[in-house]
Design a protein around this motif. Structure first.
Motif, PDB file in Angstrom:
ATOM      1  N   PRO A  95      27.842  59.665  52.281  1.00 30.11           N
ATOM      2  CA  PRO A  95      27.142  58.775  51.348  1.00 30.11           C
ATOM      3  C   PRO A  95      27.972  58.472  50.097  1.00 30.11           C
ATOM      4  CG  PRO A  95      26.278  61.012  51.166  1.00 30.11           C
ATOM      5  CD  PRO A  95      27.263  61.021  52.295  1.00 30.11           C
ATOM      6  N   GLY A  96      27.827  57.260  49.611  1.00 33.37           N
ATOM      7  CA  GLY A  96      28.396  56.863  48.323  1.00 33.37           C
ATOM      8  C   GLY A  96      29.897  57.049  48.188  1.00 33.37           C
ATOM      9  N   ASN A  97      30.289  57.526  47.000  1.00 34.89           N
ATOM     10  CA  ASN A  97      31.703  57.701  46.697  1.00 34.89           C
ATOM     11  C   ASN A  97      32.339  58.877  47.430  1.00 34.89           C
ATOM     12  OD1 ASN A  97      31.771  55.489  45.025  1.00 34.89           O
ATOM     13  ND2 ASN A  97      31.257  56.670  43.195  1.00 34.89           N
ATOM     14  N   VAL A  98      31.528  59.743  47.994  1.00 33.96           N
ATOM     15  CA  VAL A  98      32.061  60.874  48.750  1.00 33.96           C
ATOM     16  C   VAL A  98      32.880  60.355  49.935  1.00 33.96           C
ATOM     17  CG1 VAL A  98      31.452  62.907  50.129  1.00 33.96           C
ATOM     18  CG2 VAL A  98      30.187  62.382  48.046  1.00 33.96           C
ATOM     19  N   GLY A  99      32.401  59.296  50.573  1.00 30.54           N
ATOM     20  CA  GLY A  99      33.114  58.696  51.696  1.00 30.54           C
ATOM     21  C   GLY A  99      34.458  58.133  51.294  1.00 30.54           C
ATOM     22  N   LEU A 100      34.508  57.475  50.146  1.00 30.07           N
ATOM     23  CA  LEU A 100      35.764  56.903  49.674  1.00 30.07           C
ATOM     24  C   LEU A 100      36.764  57.995  49.338  1.00 30.07           C
ATOM     25  CD1 LEU A 100      37.371  54.394  48.898  1.00 30.07           C
ATOM     26  CD2 LEU A 100      36.360  54.558  46.623  1.00 30.07           C
ATOM     27  N   VAL A 101      36.313  59.016  48.632  1.00 23.44           N
ATOM     28  CA  VAL A 101      37.204  60.123  48.267  1.00 23.44           C
ATOM     29  C   VAL A 101      37.683  60.857  49.511  1.00 23.44           C
ATOM     30  CG1 VAL A 101      37.306  62.351  47.065  1.00 23.44           C
ATOM     31  CG2 VAL A 101      36.195  60.397  45.978  1.00 23.44           C
ATOM     32  N   THR A 102      36.785  61.082  50.459  1.00 25.88           N
ATOM     33  CA  THR A 102      37.158  61.769  51.694  1.00 25.88           C
ATOM     34  C   THR A 102      38.157  60.964  52.500  1.00 25.88           C
ATOM     35  OG1 THR A 102      34.975  62.790  51.776  1.00 25.88           O
ATOM     36  CG2 THR A 102      36.246  62.812  53.806  1.00 25.88           C
ATOM     37  N   SER A 103      37.927  59.666  52.613  1.00 31.20           N
ATOM     38  CA  SER A 103      38.859  58.835  53.386  1.00 31.20           C
ATOM     39  C   SER A 103      40.223  58.755  52.715  1.00 31.20           C
ATOM     40  CB  SER A 103      38.282  57.440  53.600  1.00 31.20           C
ATOM     41  OG  SER A 103      38.111  56.764  52.384  1.00 31.20           O
ATOM     42  N   LEU A 104      40.260  58.678  51.396  1.00 33.12           N
ATOM     43  CA  LEU A 104      41.547  58.678  50.700  1.00 33.12           C
ATOM     44  C   LEU A 104      42.271  60.010  50.895  1.00 33.12           C
ATOM     45  CD1 LEU A 104      40.595  56.906  47.351  1.00 33.12           C
ATOM     46  CD2 LEU A 104      41.929  55.969  49.238  1.00 33.12           C
ATOM     47  N   PHE A 105      41.531  61.097  50.794  1.00 32.32           N
ATOM     48  CA  PHE A 105      42.122  62.424  50.963  1.00 32.32           C
ATOM     49  C   PHE A 105      42.692  62.593  52.367  1.00 32.32           C
ATOM     50  CE2 PHE A 105      41.583  66.838  52.393  1.00 32.32           C
ATOM     51  CZ  PHE A 105      42.481  67.462  51.538  1.00 32.32           C
ATOM     52  N   TYR A 106      41.865  62.358  53.388  1.00 31.14           N
ATOM     53  CA  TYR A 106      42.339  62.544  54.757  1.00 31.14           C
ATOM     54  C   TYR A 106      43.385  61.504  55.149  1.00 31.14           C
ATOM     55  CZ  TYR A 106      39.240  66.361  55.870  1.00 31.14           C
ATOM     56  OH  TYR A 106      38.626  67.575  55.892  1.00 31.14           O
ATOM     57  N   GLY A 107      43.283  60.305  54.622  1.00 35.46           N
ATOM     58  CA  GLY A 107      44.319  59.303  54.885  1.00 35.46           C
ATOM     59  C   GLY A 107      45.669  59.748  54.355  1.00 35.46           C
ATOM     60  N   MET A 108      45.676  60.347  53.158  1.00 37.08           N
ATOM     61  CA  MET A 108      46.942  60.818  52.586  1.00 37.08           C
ATOM     62  C   MET A 108      47.446  62.083  53.288  1.00 37.08           C
ATOM     63  SD  MET A 108      46.672  60.033  48.513  1.00 37.08           S
ATOM     64  CE  MET A 108      45.052  60.704  48.246  1.00 37.08           C
ATOM     65  N   ILE A 109      46.551  62.910  53.775  1.00 41.30           N
ATOM     66  CA  ILE A 109      46.958  64.136  54.461  1.00 41.30           C
ATOM     67  C   ILE A 109      47.509  63.832  55.850  1.00 41.30           C
ATOM     68  CG2 ILE A 109      46.093  66.292  55.481  1.00 41.30           C
ATOM     69  CD1 ILE A 109      46.419  66.442  52.477  1.00 41.30           C
ATOM     70  N   PHE A 110      46.786  63.032  56.624  1.00 42.33           N
ATOM     71  CA  PHE A 110      47.195  62.773  58.005  1.00 42.33           C
ATOM     72  C   PHE A 110      48.343  61.776  58.121  1.00 42.33           C
ATOM     73  CE2 PHE A 110      43.172  64.798  59.180  1.00 42.33           C
ATOM     74  CZ  PHE A 110      43.631  65.616  60.207  1.00 42.33           C
ATOM     75  N   ILE A 111      48.846  61.305  57.010  1.00 43.01           N
ATOM     76  CA  ILE A 111      50.028  60.444  57.045  1.00 43.01           C
ATOM     77  C   ILE A 111      51.313  61.291  57.095  1.00 43.01           C
ATOM     78  CG2 ILE A 111      50.565  60.145  54.590  1.00 43.01           C
ATOM     79  CD1 ILE A 111      50.595  57.134  55.156  1.00 43.01           C
ATOM     80  N   ILE A 112      51.184  62.566  56.764  1.00 47.30           N
ATOM     81  CA  ILE A 112      52.351  63.454  56.699  1.00 47.30           C
ATOM     82  C   ILE A 112      53.116  63.518  58.022  1.00 47.30           C
ATOM     83  CG2 ILE A 112      53.058  65.873  56.362  1.00 47.30           C
ATOM     84  CD1 ILE A 112      50.835  66.030  54.203  1.00 47.30           C
ATOM     85  N   PRO A 113      52.473  63.671  59.181  1.00 55.16           N
ATOM     86  CA  PRO A 113      53.248  63.708  60.430  1.00 55.16           C
ATOM     87  C   PRO A 113      54.040  62.417  60.685  1.00 55.16           C
ATOM     88  CG  PRO A 113      51.053  64.554  60.820  1.00 55.16           C
ATOM     89  CD  PRO A 113      51.066  63.988  59.433  1.00 55.16           C
ATOM     90  N   PHE A 114      53.483  61.281  60.295  1.00 55.39           N
ATOM     91  CA  PHE A 114      54.197  60.016  60.465  1.00 55.39           C
ATOM     92  C   PHE A 114      55.422  59.963  59.559  1.00 55.39           C
ATOM     93  CE2 PHE A 114      49.908  59.029  61.886  1.00 55.39           C
ATOM     94  CZ  PHE A 114      50.162  58.378  63.085  1.00 55.39           C
ATOM     95  N   PHE A 115      55.267  60.415  58.321  1.00 57.34           N
ATOM     96  CA  PHE A 115      56.403  60.470  57.402  1.00 57.34           C
ATOM     97  C   PHE A 115      57.469  61.434  57.919  1.00 57.34           C
ATOM     98  CE2 PHE A 115      54.866  58.804  53.034  1.00 57.34           C
ATOM     99  CZ  PHE A 115      54.292  57.713  53.637  1.00 57.34           C
ATOM    100  N   ALA A 116      57.024  62.587  58.434  1.00 59.14           N
ATOM    101  CA  ALA A 116      57.975  63.560  58.975  1.00 59.14           C
ATOM    102  C   ALA A 116      58.745  62.955  60.141  1.00 59.14           C
ATOM    103  CB  ALA A 116      57.245  64.824  59.417  1.00 59.14           C
ATOM    104  N   ASP A 117      58.052  62.254  61.011  1.00 57.90           N
ATOM    105  CA  ASP A 117      58.721  61.628  62.154  1.00 57.90           C
ATOM    106  C   ASP A 117      59.728  60.587  61.696  1.00 57.90           C
ATOM    107  OD1 ASP A 117      58.706  61.108  65.213  1.00 57.90           O
ATOM    108  OD2 ASP A 117      58.507  59.121  64.295  1.00 57.90           O
TER     109      ASP A 117
END
Length: 166
Positions: A95-117
């Motif tokens: 709900p609300g801003n929790v979704g935006l913060v969560t998506s930004l957090f996980y988007g930045m975290i799960f980008i790490i394997p792509f950067f490593a590759d």
């Protein structure tokens, strides 16, 4: 009668090689890989998890895009679209801003394997280069499994319906 085929091979500063002076065509193809990967990523997890096989296909196209772009341009453009994809994927999950913060957090975290590759794989010219992305992904999921979220966005969560497709 003997025929010969002349093929022009151009080597560019970023190390990519293209045939027939088709740098513009190859760049257009790379953006197509990005769009396909972006669409698969949106349907791979979160509220839009309707195509379980998309979880396996999204990284293939996204890695292909990253490997056809220069490091700086590719990583910046990829990071922006990857975080947008996570925002769309998680829209309505929280709900609300929790979704935006969560998506930004996980988007930045799960980008790490792509950067490593993108940054490590080209430096290793052996079979080991094919293991950079999966190793980085598994390591990241292992680390995240010890956090408050546990295995919430783990790839394992999306495989229940894959066998039903075959």
């Amino acid at each position: 009668m003997k025929s010969t085929i002349n093929v022009a091979i151009n080597k560019y500063e970023d190390g990519s090689m293209l045939l027939h002076n088709s740098k513009i065509k190859a760049e257009n193809w790379s953006y197509l890989w990005l769009v396909i990967g972006f669409m698969f990523l949106i349907f791979s997890n979160g509220i839009w998890n309707v195509i379980p096989i998309a979880t396996w296909l999204a990284p293939v196209f996204l890695i292909r895009f990253l490997r056809t772009q220069s490091k700086t341009k590719g990583l910046i453009f990829f990071a922006l679209l990857y975080i947008i994809a996570w925002t769309i994927m998680l829209a309505g999950v929280y709900p609300g801003n929790v979704g935006l913060v969560t998506s930004l957090f996980y988007g930045m975290i799960f980008i790490i394997p792509f950067f490593a590759d993108r940054l490590i794989a080209p430096k290793t010219k052996s079979f080991v280069s094919t293991l950079v992305f999966p190793s980085a992904w598994v390591t990241l999921e292992l680390i995240l499994s010890f956090t408050f979220a546990g295995s919430w966005f783990s790839l394992v969560k999306n495989k229940d319906n894959v066998y039903a497709q075959f």
